[in-house]
Design an enzyme around this catalytic site. Structure first.
Site, PDB file in Angstrom:
ATOM      1  N   PHE A 121       0.659  -1.139  -0.084  1.00  0.00           N
ATOM      2  CA  PHE A 121      -0.090  -0.004  -0.098  1.00  0.00           C
ATOM      3  C   PHE A 121       0.900   1.459   0.021  1.00  0.00           C
ATOM      4  CE2 PHE A 121      -4.719   0.348   1.244  1.00  0.00           C
ATOM      5  CZ  PHE A 121      -5.191  -0.526   0.458  1.00  0.00           C
ATOM      6  N   GLN A 243      -8.550  14.051   4.150  1.00  0.00           N
ATOM      7  CA  GLN A 243      -7.806  13.150   3.219  1.00  0.00           C
ATOM      8  C   GLN A 243      -8.662  13.081   1.955  1.00  0.00           C
ATOM      9  OE1 GLN A 243      -6.968   8.829   3.374  1.00  0.00           O
ATOM     10  NE2 GLN A 243      -4.956   9.741   3.461  1.00  0.00           N
ATOM     11  N   HIS A 245      -8.915  11.083  -1.056  1.00  0.00           N
ATOM     12  CA  HIS A 245      -8.327   9.902  -1.803  1.00  0.00           C
ATOM     13  C   HIS A 245      -8.083  10.086  -3.175  1.00  0.00           C
ATOM     14  CE1 HIS A 245      -7.909   5.547  -2.718  1.00  0.00           C
ATOM     15  NE2 HIS A 245      -7.966   5.392  -1.541  1.00  0.00           N
ATOM     16  N   LEU A 255     -15.570   5.048  -3.854  1.00  0.00           N
ATOM     17  CA  LEU A 255     -13.710   4.617  -3.672  1.00  0.00           C
ATOM     18  C   LEU A 255     -13.456   3.588  -4.634  1.00  0.00           C
ATOM     19  CD1 LEU A 255     -11.163   4.752  -2.119  1.00  0.00           C
ATOM     20  CD2 LEU A 255     -12.203   2.970  -0.223  1.00  0.00           C
ATOM     21  N   GLU A 258      -6.820   1.802  -2.815  1.00  0.00           N
ATOM     22  CA  GLU A 258      -5.470   1.920  -3.003  1.00  0.00           C
ATOM     23  C   GLU A 258      -4.655   0.594  -3.570  1.00  0.00           C
ATOM     24  OE1 GLU A 258      -3.303   4.979  -0.631  1.00  0.00           O
ATOM     25  OE2 GLU A 258      -2.164   3.213   0.088  1.00  0.00           O
ATOM     26  N   ARG A 289      -1.046   9.364   0.254  1.00  0.00           N
ATOM     27  CA  ARG A 289      -2.216   9.624  -0.618  1.00  0.00           C
ATOM     28  C   ARG A 289      -2.279  11.416  -0.764  1.00  0.00           C
ATOM     29  NH1 ARG A 289      -6.790   6.087   2.505  1.00  0.00           N
ATOM     30  NH2 ARG A 289      -6.031   4.068   1.267  1.00  0.00           N
ATOM     31  N   HIS A 356     -12.467  11.784   1.578  1.00  0.00           N
ATOM     32  CA  HIS A 356     -12.413  10.389   1.929  1.00  0.00           C
ATOM     33  C   HIS A 356     -12.093  10.095   3.683  1.00  0.00           C
ATOM     34  CE1 HIS A 356     -11.782   6.129   1.780  1.00  0.00           C
ATOM     35  NE2 HIS A 356     -10.678   6.223   2.208  1.00  0.00           N
ATOM     36  N   ARG A 401      -3.366  10.108   6.660  1.00  0.00           N
ATOM     37  CA  ARG A 401      -3.411   8.698   7.247  1.00  0.00           C
ATOM     38  C   ARG A 401      -2.965   7.947   6.115  1.00  0.00           C
ATOM     39  NH1 ARG A 401      -6.649   4.812   6.024  1.00  0.00           N
ATOM     40  NH2 ARG A 401      -8.496   5.903   5.091  1.00  0.00           N
TER      41      ARG A 401
END
Lengths: 590, 236
Positions: A121, A243, A245, A255, A258, A289, A356, A401
């Site tokens: 990730f 955040q 995304h 979504l 990732e 991100r 997000h 995050r």
């Protein structure tokens, strides 16, 4: 109004998502009288939408993996305002929490040796950033949140947790000492209002992405716990940190994990160029991100966006082959077909940065106790109030995050809150009973809506609020825009205070719930806006044209928004983990 | 022509003596909207319309309803997939008590789910790490664990309409098999014993409405068949 029923519990957990259910499980096992109060049946909570996985150094993909590397990545990913004692707790306790989930039955995907499957990730490294990309995100295909939430719900059934399903928490009840002693709640099915008394009230109400017009968040993510805490006069931490995304489906906002890039997918602009190679030469598409989202916006602004309006980029997956996609990313294939009318086996998916996750929230310590600040700027525990999950700001995510850290946050800190509450209940904690006027105060907002007769509609005001936030507090921000946004929100506060609830019926009145949610959206939006205006630097997800650099001299701090006078103060970041050396702030590159 | 005619089931127990269908005209501006978007547009006009919704992407299972005669999730069903004679007809899931408008009381459905003890049971001591499971054994859970409890299947099943208190229904039975198929679970005999009576499982007549409507493409009938096989081989 008829006399209000009282319900009494040792602990009431508001919210039936991952963190609430994990806290409840701990308390149900301990035999404490616990109830989960949730506005939706628990498996409808937004945790269910988490896709890619839960990041944790369980040493499966790499037997030499080390939680300290995970901690380093987390602190760096958060642009150094994550509390290092909290990040240490998250990453070191993580493996225990993940193995527990597996023992509860979570159907993780597997490697050939039978261990839990882990994928790479964003922002993950080995050896404190020196050993290249790590693969640390434990996954159940691309339905990890669904598998996790259902597993936790099932284990709560096993342990006879009491559920108040489709009950809506309206406001906190505080006693004469300022302790939290429960809440006012509405039974959605019948319209009954009850006073829920508890020695511990846990706000596990999740995020509030619905303050933005475009979000990956569920429609229920309206920041109810944040709104309740702000109205009770309690501060919020780091609310400017939202955040975006990188890969929300263009138009729909859904979504796209990732994990797609973790499995080898990458972003391309209209020229077919893999542009992340220019912005993050090492990590490329697996940079933080915030970094990827900004790069995508830059591509669009510089005229290399895709589509008729040149307003998005593309996520290319077809080179991974149908077998990998169907095995590892089946949910994404389904979502893309439904919402983008694209089969990722054959064509790239149109994507755009989409709101997000709320890094900020109710400040807590690692035991989930909510914190306020005394006049000298010292932390003060708010008796009776706890928070965990996205509603809380422990803070392990700092200014940005890392992917897969939210699910870990839920289970580690849900569990920690449960453990702490059990302990304090065993010690016989007691607070002053709420008086009638304390209860009346918590009822004021509900009464206002019930008595409204004329005024603007909830739907119109909500849409206006969402577009205000979208325009002024997106990926890039600047003073004048934000100033305008703050003024607009002040005007909206006035108008929402006079808005109209047309439907006053009792049975399953979702109009009333949406009205109450609108108040919460406004509280969250205002805290966000004022904190964002105040933080005069760029750090993590908070990016300003007018202050493009990180300012460690003035802003290596948490922001703390105080609702009573709408001011922002600073709070120290913790740099003293217990078992490892401090990670000193460095320039953040990927 | 972008006016969509929508007919919606309305019932408020406080004020209506009987349910009725209400007509709405929605300007779709030529777009093929999801049914949930249409409902939201109606609610913007008439806030009293009640329906459940949460994720709006087909994973939370809140907005199961009957659209032109077929059960499905409003959020992932495009109007073009279900519209008949230029009209969208929306009703609550059949067979469960209606609380209000499109909202049904799902307690019977959840009770059957809970009866299946839908959690892993393994009385051996857990190891310090995860329990190991081969990818092949894990594959056996595919098509089972993805259930979102939307109730589209059970409320399309005539056997469940008839005996919702005694027949577990496709959703509950799919869950039962999800744990029977899990190599980490060792309560197989207890689980099978719970299903031996004439109603719990054997009221499934293989009608397969459940398979036709499942928005996640799952196959409860197949799972029920597998449980039958297990019960039979247990008996011989």
């Amino acid at each position: 109004m008829s006399t209000m029923r009282s319900l009494s519990f040792d602990a009431i957990i508001v919210g039936g998502g991952g963190s609430g259910l994990r806290a409840a499980l701990e308390l149900a096992k301990s035999g404490k009288k616990t109830a989960v109060l949730s506005k939706v049946f628990p498996t409808r909570s937004h945790t269910v939408s988490a896709q890619g996985g839960i990041t944790c150094a369980i040493g499966s993909a790499d037997p030499n993996d080390d939680w300290r590397w995970h901690m380093y990545d987390t602190v760096k990913g958060g642009d150094y305002i994550a509390d290092q004692d909290a990040a240490e707790y998250l990453c070191s306790e993580g493996p225990k929490a993940v193995f527990e989930l597996e023992h509860m039955g979570l159907p993780f995907s597997r490697f050939d040796n039978g261990r839990i499957y882990q994928r790479p990730f964003g922002g993950q490294s080995k050896d404190f950033g020196k050993g290249g990309q790590a693969a640390r995100t434990c996954a159940a295909a691309d339905r990890t949140g669904h598998a996790l939430l259902h597993t936790l719900y099932q284990n709560n059934l096993k342990n006879n947790t009491v559920f108040l399903d489709e009950w809506y928490a309206v406001d906190l009840v505080t006693n004469a000492d300022g302790d939290v002693v429960g809440c006012i709640a509405l039974c959605i099915e019948t319209g009954e209002i009850a006073h829920v008394k508890a020695k511990a009230t846990v706000l596990a109400t999740g995020g509030a992405g619905r303050i933005f017009a475009s979000t990956t968040n569920a429609l229920i993510n309206t920041g109810d716990g944040i709104g309740m805490a702000l109205r009770a006069g309690f501060p919020m931490q780091d609310m400017e940190m939202w955040q975006f995304h990188p890969t929300g489906i263009h138009g729909a906002g859904c979504l796209v994990t990732e994990g797609c890039r973790g499995e080898g997918g990458y972003l391309i602009n209209k020229d077919g160029e893999r542009f992340m190679e220019r912005y993050a030469p090492n990590a490329k598409d697996l940079a933080g991100r915030d970094v990827v989202a900004r790069a995508m916006v830059m591509e669009v602004l510089e005229g290399r966006g895709c589509g008729e309006n040149g307003d998005h980029v593309m996520l290319k997956l077809d080179h991974l082959g149908e077998e990998v996609l169907m095995k590892r990313l089946p949910g994404i294939v389904e979502l893309s077909k439904t919402f983008a009318h694209v089969d990722p086996v054959k064509e790239p998916i149109p994507v755009t940065p989409t709101c997000h996750y709320m890094m900020g929230g109710i400040p807590t310590n690692v035991d989930g106790q909510a914190l306020a600040q005394d006049p000298d700027g010292n932390d003060r525990v708010i008796n009776g109030l706890f928070a965990c999950g996205e509603a809380a700001c422990v803070s392990v995510h700092g200014a940005n995050r890392l992917g897969g850290n939210s699910l870990l946050d839920l289970v580690v800190f849900g569990r920690a809150a449960g453990i702490h509450i059990e302990k304090s209940l065993n010690e016989g904690v007691e607070y002053l009973e709420a008086s009638q006027s304390d209860v009346d105060r918590a009822m004021a907002r509900m009464s206002r809506w019930n008595e409204s007769n004329g005024g603007e509609s909830v739907a119109d005001l909500r849409a206006e609020l969402q577009s205000t936030m979208q325009n002024a507090f997106g990926v890039f921000r600047q003073e004048d825009n934000m100033q305008e946004g703050v003024s607009k929100l002040a005007e909206l506060r006035e108008r929402i205070g006079n808005a109209h609830l047309g439907d006053k019926s009792n049975a399953f009145n979702t109009a009333r719930v949406e009205a109450l949610e609108l108040d919460n959206l406004l509280e969250v939006a205002e805290a966000t806006a004022i904190a964002a205006l105040e933080r005069k630097e760029s750090r993590g997800a908070h990016s300003r044209y007018d202050y493009p650099d990180r300012d460690d001299v003035n802003w290596l701090k948490h922001s703390l928004f105080h609702p009573t006078n709408k001011t922002v103060t600073k709070r120290e970041v913790n740099f003293t983990p217990k078992t490892v050396d401090t990670f000193e702030p460095k320039i953040r590159t990927y | 022509m972008s006016n969509l005619q929508v007919s919606v089931y309305r019932y408020n127990p406080e004020t209506d003596s009987a349910p009725y269908m209400q007509e709405f005209q929605i300007d779709t501006q030529g777009r093929d909207l999801m049914v949930l978007n249409v409902l939201t547009m109606i609610k913007d006009q008439d806030s009293s319309l009640a329906f459940r919704r949460s994720c709006r992407e087909g994973v939370c299972g809140s907005d199961g309803m009957n659209m032109n005669g077929k059960n499905g999730l409003a959020c992932v069903t495009a109007v073009s997939e279900v519209i008949k004679d230029n009209k969208l007809v929306l009703r609550p899931l059949p067979g469960l008590p209606v609380m209000r408008d499109l909202v049904v009381d799902m307690n019977l459905f959840y009770k059957q789910y809970e009866r299946m003890q839908p959690y892993l049971q393994n009385d051996t001591a857990a190891p310090a790490i995860e329990r190991l499971q081969s990818p092949e054994d894990r594959d056996k859970l595919d098509g089972l664990y993805e259930c979102i409890l939307c109730a589209c299947c059970s409320t399309s099943c005539p056997s469940f309409w008839w005996n919702p208190d005694k027949f577990v229904g496709p959703a509950g039975l799919l869950q039962a098999y999800r744990f029977l198929a899990d190599t980490r679970d060792n309560a197989t005999q207890e689980r099978l014993a719970e299903l031996e009576d004439p109603f719990s499982l054997f009221r499934c007549r293989g009608i397969m409405n459940c398979v036709a409507v499942c928005p996640k493409g799952l196959n409860p009938t197949r799972a029920i068949g597998k449980i039958r096989e297990m019960l039979l081989s247990n008996a011989t």
